[in-house]
Write an enzyme that holds these catalytic residues in place. Structure first.
Site, PDB file in Angstrom:
ATOM      1  N   CYS A 128      -2.076   9.274   2.266  1.00  0.00           N
ATOM      2  CA  CYS A 128      -1.804   8.693   0.939  1.00  0.00           C
ATOM      3  C   CYS A 128      -2.893   9.097  -0.050  1.00  0.00           C
ATOM      4  O   CYS A 128      -2.621   9.345  -1.215  1.00  0.00           O
ATOM      5  CB  CYS A 128      -1.677   7.182   1.032  1.00  0.00           C
ATOM      6  SG  CYS A 128      -3.050   6.417   1.891  1.00  0.00           S
ATOM      7  N   GLU A 171       0.882  -1.177   0.000  1.00  0.00           N
ATOM      8  CA  GLU A 171       0.000   0.000   0.000  1.00  0.00           C
ATOM      9  C   GLU A 171       0.913   1.218   0.000  1.00  0.00           C
ATOM     10  O   GLU A 171       1.448   1.591   1.042  1.00  0.00           O
ATOM     11  CB  GLU A 171      -0.873   0.003   1.265  1.00  0.00           C
ATOM     12  CG  GLU A 171      -1.818  -1.169   1.373  1.00  0.00           C
ATOM     13  CD  GLU A 171      -3.017  -1.024   0.467  1.00  0.00           C
ATOM     14  OE1 GLU A 171      -3.211   0.053  -0.138  1.00  0.00           O
ATOM     15  OE2 GLU A 171      -3.764  -2.007   0.342  1.00  0.00           O
TER      16      GLU A 171
HETATM   17  P1  NAP Z   1       8.325   4.761   4.508  1.00  0.00           P
HETATM   18  O1  NAP Z   1       9.530   5.562   4.695  1.00  0.00           O
HETATM   19  O2  NAP Z   1       8.281   3.801   3.395  1.00  0.00           O
HETATM   20  O3  NAP Z   1       8.039   4.033   5.889  1.00  0.00           O
HETATM   21  C1  NAP Z   1       6.972   3.148   6.061  1.00  0.00           C
HETATM   22  C2  NAP Z   1       7.434   2.011   6.941  1.00  0.00           C
HETATM   23  O4  NAP Z   1       8.435   1.272   6.238  1.00  0.00           O
HETATM   24  C3  NAP Z   1       8.106   2.480   8.227  1.00  0.00           C
HETATM   25  O5  NAP Z   1       7.822   1.579   9.262  1.00  0.00           O
HETATM   26  C4  NAP Z   1       9.581   2.439   7.865  1.00  0.00           C
HETATM   27  O6  NAP Z   1      10.432   2.334   8.964  1.00  0.00           O
HETATM   28  C5  NAP Z   1       9.605   1.179   7.042  1.00  0.00           C
HETATM   29  N1  NAP Z   1      10.762   1.051   6.146  1.00  0.00           N
HETATM   30  C6  NAP Z   1      11.268   1.970   5.296  1.00  0.00           C
HETATM   31  N2  NAP Z   1      12.315   1.450   4.620  1.00  0.00           N
HETATM   32  C7  NAP Z   1      12.466   0.168   5.056  1.00  0.00           C
HETATM   33  C8  NAP Z   1      13.367  -0.884   4.735  1.00  0.00           C
HETATM   34  N3  NAP Z   1      14.331  -0.730   3.842  1.00  0.00           N
HETATM   35  N4  NAP Z   1      13.231  -2.066   5.375  1.00  0.00           N
HETATM   36  C9  NAP Z   1      12.254  -2.240   6.284  1.00  0.00           C
HETATM   37  N5  NAP Z   1      11.357  -1.274   6.634  1.00  0.00           N
HETATM   38  C10 NAP Z   1      11.466  -0.085   6.020  1.00  0.00           C
HETATM   39  O7  NAP Z   1       7.046   5.671   4.329  1.00  0.00           O
HETATM   40  P2  NAP Z   1       6.794   7.111   4.926  1.00  0.00           P
HETATM   41  O8  NAP Z   1       7.359   8.076   3.972  1.00  0.00           O
HETATM   42  O9  NAP Z   1       7.174   7.234   6.344  1.00  0.00           O
HETATM   43  O10 NAP Z   1       5.199   7.104   4.865  1.00  0.00           O
HETATM   44  C11 NAP Z   1       4.486   7.869   4.022  1.00  0.00           C
HETATM   45  C12 NAP Z   1       4.226   7.164   2.723  1.00  0.00           C
HETATM   46  O11 NAP Z   1       3.274   6.130   2.945  1.00  0.00           O
HETATM   47  C13 NAP Z   1       3.620   8.069   1.688  1.00  0.00           C
HETATM   48  O12 NAP Z   1       4.186   7.821   0.431  1.00  0.00           O
HETATM   49  C14 NAP Z   1       2.157   7.667   1.694  1.00  0.00           C
HETATM   50  O13 NAP Z   1       1.477   7.984   0.510  1.00  0.00           O
HETATM   51  C15 NAP Z   1       2.254   6.214   1.965  1.00  0.00           C
HETATM   52  N6  NAP Z   1       0.999   5.687   2.508  1.00  0.00           N
HETATM   53  C16 NAP Z   1       0.287   4.798   1.764  1.00  0.00           C
HETATM   54  C17 NAP Z   1      -0.927   4.315   2.238  1.00  0.00           C
HETATM   55  C18 NAP Z   1      -1.745   3.338   1.453  1.00  0.00           C
HETATM   56  O14 NAP Z   1      -2.591   2.695   2.041  1.00  0.00           O
HETATM   57  N7  NAP Z   1      -1.532   3.181   0.172  1.00  0.00           N
HETATM   58  C19 NAP Z   1      -1.386   4.741   3.478  1.00  0.00           C
HETATM   59  C20 NAP Z   1      -0.625   5.642   4.203  1.00  0.00           C
HETATM   60  C21 NAP Z   1       0.584   6.107   3.711  1.00  0.00           C
HETATM   61  P3  NAP Z   1      11.207   3.628   9.548  1.00  0.00           P
HETATM   62  O15 NAP Z   1      10.176   4.551  10.061  1.00  0.00           O
HETATM   63  O16 NAP Z   1      12.051   3.033  10.622  1.00  0.00           O
HETATM   64  O17 NAP Z   1      12.008   4.220   8.421  1.00  0.00           O
END
Ligand code: NAP
Length: 478
Positions: A263, A229
């Protein structure tokens, strides 16, 4: 980045949390796997009772949950309260409908006997969740998989550790067995280690392309089923005959809710030329009226962004967009408060070469585009790497639905704000990911669709339509 609550309203470091040890991860895998062996044989109604208890406990602890979430990541307290209630609604819905969603399906077949598909648990699901809805993101995976009987290990975002632990504690206090949901402050390497483990059978991630790519790669390498997602740049299409009072009333909320960190926020407003000026003026007016301040204060209507890093990234994206020719119709001024506040901003005149044309801006920045025909609106809506959600405003809702059907995203709402509820599937296409959470589709995300065909007696004459039961000994050799 290690785990810590840093209140984005005042930058206070509230609490830091050490990473989980490798032993703690192994213990969670062992406990989860042992639970899976038991839940496989347990009547689903027993889990429904516990899930209803989870809903009740969430409501009982709503104040504490809401405060914790607001201090972790800054959202308005009333939005945190709404999120807690939504989680309780989701838990109740899956508790009420889980048994029905998971009951065996009869298959009409010409095979001998009666065929059924049984939706079975598969094992531990590793979930990786973002900070923007600290509880709801967990619940979207937890409620359906708890009913299925899949134990879960949670790796939450580095900046929402208090919310993650409180949610897991509440699940436990509601009577869920050990291993049903284990929150661990895992490093990225430990997440990979968990995905590699044979007891983990599913991987669910909500987050950005960055996190999604890394985790999907590990899941793919280990042939683990996964749902992604990811981000979005949802279009908000305003047709020339739309009711503009409704449009304005929804548009500013669709961009500023959760300080624009959703998102499915409307990130691109695609507006027909005859109502474009009116739209921009009205959006400016709405954006100018929000009041920044303490998100715990009910009079505040603009919360800080979730971290300093997020604010700095957004400012950099905005600066680059302006450098590439975008016009600031409103905003882009500092807010004189110590927290991570970002002034709601409206950009126009974004051309195709501008990075802002195809880059998700995860904060209160609205991009507004003028179009001259419905076809142009649809083309612009689809000319984007993401495909999560969208909104269409039209004079006639049936015509709006025809336009919606031409938009390449997972969810479109006509003449209304986007809503998320347990019975509605949530998810997208293109770079917004794959798979769906919630609804009957999400219920089956990590099940084994086991086919069972039973008969009292074999029938070797019935060989049509399936694997042919040929006689290995030719008739003339018998
Ligand atoms: P993110 O950086 O991808 O983080 C999301 C989760 O993934 C966090 O727990 C993060 O941990 C973890 N993570 C990141 N890189 C990782 C890796 N290499 N290995 C394991 N875990 C990893 O996302 P964000 O920027 O904080 O969140 C916002 C994004 O989420 C936006 O793009 C938004 O559109 C999207 N989103 C999508 C939905 C949907 O349902 N489609 C809903 C809400 C948000 P850490 O915090 O420790 O880095």
């Amino acid at each position: 980045m290690s785990y810590a609550t840093i209140n984005p309203y005042n930058n206070e470091v509230v609490k830091e949390y050490p990473y989980a040890t490798d032993e703690a991860l192994q213990e969670a895998l062992t406990t989860g796997h042992a639970l899976y062996q038991r839940t496989k044989k347990q009547p689903i109604a027993e889990r429904a009772k516990i899930l209803h208890n989870v809903a009740a406990k969430l409501r009982d602890y709503s104040d504490e949950l809401a405060r914790t979430c607001t201090i972790d990541m800054g959202k308005l307290l009333r939005e945190s309260e709404g999120e807690v209630e939504l989680c309780a609604i989701i838990a109740d819905w899956f508790a009420d409908h889980g048994e029905d969603l998971l009951k065996p399906e009869v298959v009409d077949t010409i095979a001998t006997g009666a065929a059924e598909i049984h939706h079975q648990a598969t094992g531990i699901v590793m979930m990786v969740e973002p900070w923007n809805f600290p509880y709801y993101q967990i619940m979207r995976v937890f409620a359906p998989n708890f009913m299925v009987g899949n134990p879960m290990i949670l790796k939450h975002a580095a900046n929402t550790p208090a919310s993650a632990q409180l949610f897991a504690d509440i699940v436990k206090a509601a009577g869920a067995p050990d291993g049903a949901l284990t929150n661990l402050f895992l490093s990225y390497d430990q997440v990979t280690e968990a995905i590699e483990d044979k007891r983990v059978q599913g991987v669910a991630l909500t987050g950005s392309e960055r996190g999604g790519t890394a985790v999907a790669e590990a899941a793919g390498k280990n042939l683990k089923k996964n749902t992604m997602e990811l981000g979005g740049m949802d279009p908000f299409v305003v047709l020339g005959d739309a009711n503009m009072d409704d449009v304005i009333d929804i548009a500013w909320r669709a961009r500023l809710y959760n300080t624009g960190q959703v998102c499915t926020s409307s990130k691109r407003f695609i507006v027909m030329d005859n109502v474009y000026d009116q739209f921009v003026e009205a959006l400016k007016d709405k954006f100018s009226k929000v009041v920044p301040g303490d998100p715990l204060d009910p009079n505040t209507s603009l919360a800080p962004m979730n971290t300093k890093r997020a604010k700095e990234k957004l400012q950099k994206q905005l600066d680059e967009a302006i450098k590439a020719g975008a016009n600031v119709a409103y905003g882009n001024e500092p807010i004189d408060l110590p927290g991570q506040f970002f002034m709601p901003t409206i950009l126009t005149d974004i051309d195709k070469n501008n990075p802002a044309y195809a880059e998700e801006m995860f904060g209160p920045i609205a991009a507004v585009y003028k179009v001259h025909s419905e076809a142009e609106a649809i083309e612009l809506a689809n000319d984007n790497p993401y495909g999560l959600g969208g909104i269409v405003f039209a004079g006639d809702e049936d015509h709006g639905a025809e336009v919606a059907a031409q938009i390449e995203t997972g969810m479109v709402f006509v003449n209304n704000f986007m809503v998320t509820l347990p019975e509605l599937p949530f998810g997208g296409v293109k770079l917004s990911g794959y798979g769906r959470e919630m609804s009957h589709i999400g219920a089956l995300a990590f099940t084994n669709e086991q086919l069972i065909v039973k008969t009292a007696k074999p029938n070797l004459d019935n060989v049509a339509g399936g694997l042919v039961a040929t006689d290995p000994v030719p008739a003339n050799q018998k």
